[in-house]
Write a protein that holds these residues in place. Structure first.
Motif, PDB file in Angstrom:
ATOM      1  N   GLY A  47       0.786  -1.229   0.000  1.00  0.00           N
ATOM      2  CA  GLY A  47       0.000   0.000   0.000  1.00  0.00           C
ATOM      3  C   GLY A  47       0.817   1.278   0.000  1.00  0.00           C
ATOM      4  O   GLY A  47       0.317   2.329   0.388  1.00  0.00           O
ATOM      5  N   THR A  50       1.084   3.355  -5.955  1.00  0.00           N
ATOM      6  CA  THR A  50       0.078   2.930  -6.909  1.00  0.00           C
ATOM      7  C   THR A  50       0.618   3.266  -8.298  1.00  0.00           C
ATOM      8  O   THR A  50       1.464   4.161  -8.435  1.00  0.00           O
ATOM      9  CB  THR A  50      -1.284   3.608  -6.645  1.00  0.00           C
ATOM     10  OG1 THR A  50      -2.249   3.063  -7.510  1.00  0.00           O
ATOM     11  CG2 THR A  50      -1.217   5.098  -6.797  1.00  0.00           C
ATOM     12  N   THR A  63       1.098   6.499  -2.240  1.00  0.00           N
ATOM     13  CA  THR A  63      -0.180   6.561  -1.536  1.00  0.00           C
ATOM     14  C   THR A  63       0.036   7.411  -0.279  1.00  0.00           C
ATOM     15  O   THR A  63       1.170   7.818   0.018  1.00  0.00           O
ATOM     16  CB  THR A  63      -0.631   5.154  -1.110  1.00  0.00           C
ATOM     17  OG1 THR A  63       0.350   4.638  -0.200  1.00  0.00           O
ATOM     18  CG2 THR A  63      -0.798   4.226  -2.300  1.00  0.00           C
TER      19      THR A  63
END
Length: 79
Positions: A47, A50, A63
């Motif tokens: 995470g 992106t 992110t």
């Protein structure tokens, strides 16, 4: 702190440093080799980044979690 392999951490550092040259979204071809694709996937799964396409070119963007980690590790605003 999130655990990254040495290779993934090096790629993350490259991305963070390069983003200032690209207004927050850097083309992947700048530092992604065939070998580095696995590290990019690792960063995406965690995470931190992106990817998206702009005029046929794949680009990377941090992110919110990636921005926070960059600030924590490198003390920089990686927007």
């Amino acid at each position: 702190m999130m655990k990254l392999t040495q290779s993934s951490r090096q790629l993350f550092e490259q991305i963070v440093k390069d983003l200032t040259n690209w207004s927050g979204a850097s083309p992947c071809f700048n530092y992604i080799t065939a070998q580095g694709r696995g590290n990019l996937t690792d960063l995406k799964r965690k995470g931190l980044v992106t990817t998206f396409k702009v005029e046929g070119e794949e680009c990377i963007k941090l992110t919110q979690a990636g921005k926070e980690l960059a600030e924590k590790i490198y003390g920089c605003d990686a927007t």
